[in-house]
Scaffold this active site. Structure first.
Site, PDB file in Angstrom:
ATOM      1  N   THR A 135      -0.866  -3.050  -5.153  1.00  0.00           N
ATOM      2  CA  THR A 135      -0.654  -2.117  -4.044  1.00  0.00           C
ATOM      3  C   THR A 135       0.844  -2.043  -3.770  1.00  0.00           C
ATOM      4  OG1 THR A 135      -1.249  -1.560  -1.755  1.00  0.00           O
ATOM      5  CG2 THR A 135      -0.982  -3.890  -2.259  1.00  0.00           C
ATOM      6  N   GLY A 136       1.243  -0.993  -3.087  1.00  0.00           N
ATOM      7  CA  GLY A 136       2.663  -0.832  -2.790  1.00  0.00           C
ATOM      8  C   GLY A 136       3.233   0.380  -3.509  1.00  0.00           C
TER       9      GLY A 136
ATOM     10  N   GLY B  71       3.933   2.744  -5.891  1.00  0.00           N
ATOM     11  CA  GLY B  71       3.268   2.946  -7.169  1.00  0.00           C
ATOM     12  C   GLY B  71       4.206   3.164  -8.336  1.00  0.00           C
TER      13      GLY B  71
ATOM     14  N   ARG C  70       2.047  14.483  -6.858  1.00  0.00           N
ATOM     15  CA  ARG C  70       2.469  13.110  -7.158  1.00  0.00           C
ATOM     16  C   ARG C  70       1.233  12.207  -7.348  1.00  0.00           C
ATOM     17  NH1 ARG C  70       1.590   7.738  -4.902  1.00  0.00           N
ATOM     18  NH2 ARG C  70       3.394   6.474  -5.421  1.00  0.00           N
ATOM     19  N   VAL C  71       1.265  11.409  -8.394  1.00  0.00           N
ATOM     20  CA  VAL C  71       0.206  10.436  -8.643  1.00  0.00           C
ATOM     21  C   VAL C  71       0.854   9.062  -8.726  1.00  0.00           C
ATOM     22  CG1 VAL C  71      -1.521   9.638 -10.311  1.00  0.00           C
ATOM     23  CG2 VAL C  71      -1.289  12.079  -9.827  1.00  0.00           C
ATOM     24  N   GLY C  72       0.276   8.094  -8.051  1.00  0.00           N
ATOM     25  CA  GLY C  72       0.823   6.737  -8.070  1.00  0.00           C
ATOM     26  C   GLY C  72       0.172   5.881  -9.148  1.00  0.00           C
ATOM     27  N   ASP C  73       0.264   4.591  -8.952  1.00  0.00           N
ATOM     28  CA  ASP C  73      -0.282   3.640  -9.931  1.00  0.00           C
ATOM     29  C   ASP C  73      -1.802   3.475  -9.820  1.00  0.00           C
ATOM     30  OD1 ASP C  73       0.248   2.515  -7.322  1.00  0.00           O
ATOM     31  OD2 ASP C  73      -0.291   0.566  -8.144  1.00  0.00           O
TER      32      ASP C  73
ATOM     33  N   THR D 116      -3.838   1.390   0.104  1.00  0.00           N
ATOM     34  CA  THR D 116      -4.689   1.279  -1.073  1.00  0.00           C
ATOM     35  C   THR D 116      -5.605   0.109  -0.880  1.00  0.00           C
ATOM     36  OG1 THR D 116      -2.909   2.070  -2.486  1.00  0.00           O
ATOM     37  CG2 THR D 116      -4.638   0.810  -3.564  1.00  0.00           C
TER      38      THR D 116
HETATM   39  N1  ASP Z   1       0.087   2.152  -4.755  1.00  0.00           N
HETATM   40  C1  ASP Z   1      -0.205   3.329  -3.979  1.00  0.00           C
HETATM   41  C2  ASP Z   1       0.541   4.501  -4.512  1.00  0.00           C
HETATM   42  O1  ASP Z   1       1.663   4.346  -4.939  1.00  0.00           O
HETATM   43  C3  ASP Z   1       0.116   3.185  -2.544  1.00  0.00           C
HETATM   44  C4  ASP Z   1      -0.414   1.967  -1.856  1.00  0.00           C
HETATM   45  O2  ASP Z   1      -0.572   0.911  -2.415  1.00  0.00           O
HETATM   46  O3  ASP Z   1      -0.676   2.083  -0.658  1.00  0.00           O
HETATM   47  O4  ASP Z   1       0.027   5.599  -4.447  1.00  0.00           O
END
Ligand code: ASP
Length: 330
Positions: free
Chosen positions: A241-242, A244, A218-221, A190
């Site tokens: 990031t990370g 989600g 699937r949807v992240g943050d 991200t």
């Molecule tokens: N936060 C993002 C997600 O969960 C992934 C990422 O930070 O690389 O989709």
């Protein structure tokens, strides 16, 4: 995704940062007078993105334009996991999430968007041209096309194709730590970017292909205002990031901004939310990565991560650095 970091190392650091090892920086906090304008973004890819954002900020442009232009650099880079070059979902299809927020609580996002090169620009159109905040899937794509965006071929990048084929052999998803800097195929990729312009106004953007080999749908943050990104022009801005799911469950970026409102510095606010996630996850925190970066209205900045190895790019009139963030685990 073995090669996407190399181009950065090779060419993008045109300043002091190129001369210094990433690991040697401590997080700096700057006074407003010396920090305006300022742009921060996540991971090594932030260096090239900051460069584009800085051109806007330096010429007196708006933070909103800077954060859009900045992350477009990463979205366009086919060897980067942000954008269409990213890893696909379990069905082999790349789906993109993004959001943007300005200095007046205007915001827009797209989720599970396919075949569009610049989801961040579609998110901005959602913000500016619709009464809504978030469009998803085919509806988001339909809206993008109506706004003049064009469909890109549904084809994986060479790196993503290789990673997907490798993943298919076991078809398991196990999040891994600090994968971004190790070229592992299980990516958390991200770019989140937050900026303050010469007028002292804040904006932010966040864009991703999400977790590699995620479940379809699937949807992240990253496209969710308050989770992957939040801006309150009276207080500050934050992006994440990370993993989600663990950012969403604590409304992470919004909570960091609230902590700054209550008087914490950006770094302390990010640390507080990381500690909250660790306390919720207990032992499972050892196997996930989450990181926040933040700017306060007075021009200070900071970051904090669960695991070591997270870096963020900072550009101010005085500095252009890739900084290794402090982390909960040593
Ligand atoms: N936060 C993002 C997600 O969960 C992934 C990422 O930070 O690389 O989709």
């Amino acid at each position: 995704m073995l090669h996407r970091r190399k181009f950065i190392r090779a060419g993008a650091l045109s300043s002091l940062a190129s001369l210094l090892p990433v690991a040697s920086f401590a997080i700096k906090e700057k006074a407003a007078s010396s920090a305006l304008p300022i742009v921060l973004s996540t991971w090594d890819i932030g260096v090239a993105a900051n460069k584009a954002a800085w051109e806007v900020l330096q010429s007196g442009g708006k933070a909103l334009d800077a954060v859009e232009k900045g992350v477009m650099v990463s979205e366009a880079e086919i060897s980067c996991c942000v954008g269409l070059g990213g890893n696909p979902d379990r069905e082999g299809i790349v789906t993109l999430d993004a959001c943007i927020m300005d200095d007046a609580f205007n915001c827009g996002g797209v989720a599970a968007l396919e075949q569009i090169k610049h989801p961040i620009s579609v998110a901005r159109k959602v913000m500016e041209k619709t009464p809504h905040v978030l469009l998803v899937g085919t509806g988001a794509q339909q809206f993008a096309l109506s706004e003049g965006f064009t469909l890109e071929p549904q084809k994986l990048s060479d790196d993503a194709q290789k990673a997907y084929e490798k993943w298919l052999k076991k078809s398991q998803y196990q999040p891994k730590i600090n994968i971004e800097n190790k070229g592992n195929e299980f990516d958390h990729d991200t770019i989140g970017m937050i900026a303050m312009d010469k007028h002292g106004n804040l904006s932010g953007s966040c864009t991703t292909s999400g977790l590699g080999f995620k479940m379809r749908g699937r949807v992240g943050d990253s496209p969710i205002i308050g989770a992957g990104l939040y801006v309150d022009n009276e207080v500050g801005a934050c992006t994440a990031t990370g993993q989600g799911e663990d950012v969403i469950r604590v409304a992470g970026s919004s909570a960091v901004v609230e902590a700054m409102r209550n008087g914490l510095s950006p770094e302390a606010a990010c640390k507080k939310m990381i500690e909250r996630i660790v306390s919720i996850k207990k032992d499972k925190a050892k196997s996930i990565q989450v990181a926040f970066i933040a700017i306060s209205k007075d021009g200070q900045y900071g970051a904090y991560a669960i695991q070591p190895g997270f870096s963020f790019a900072v550009t101010t009139p005085q500095t252009n650095l890739l900084i290794k963030a402090k982390s909960y685990y040593p």
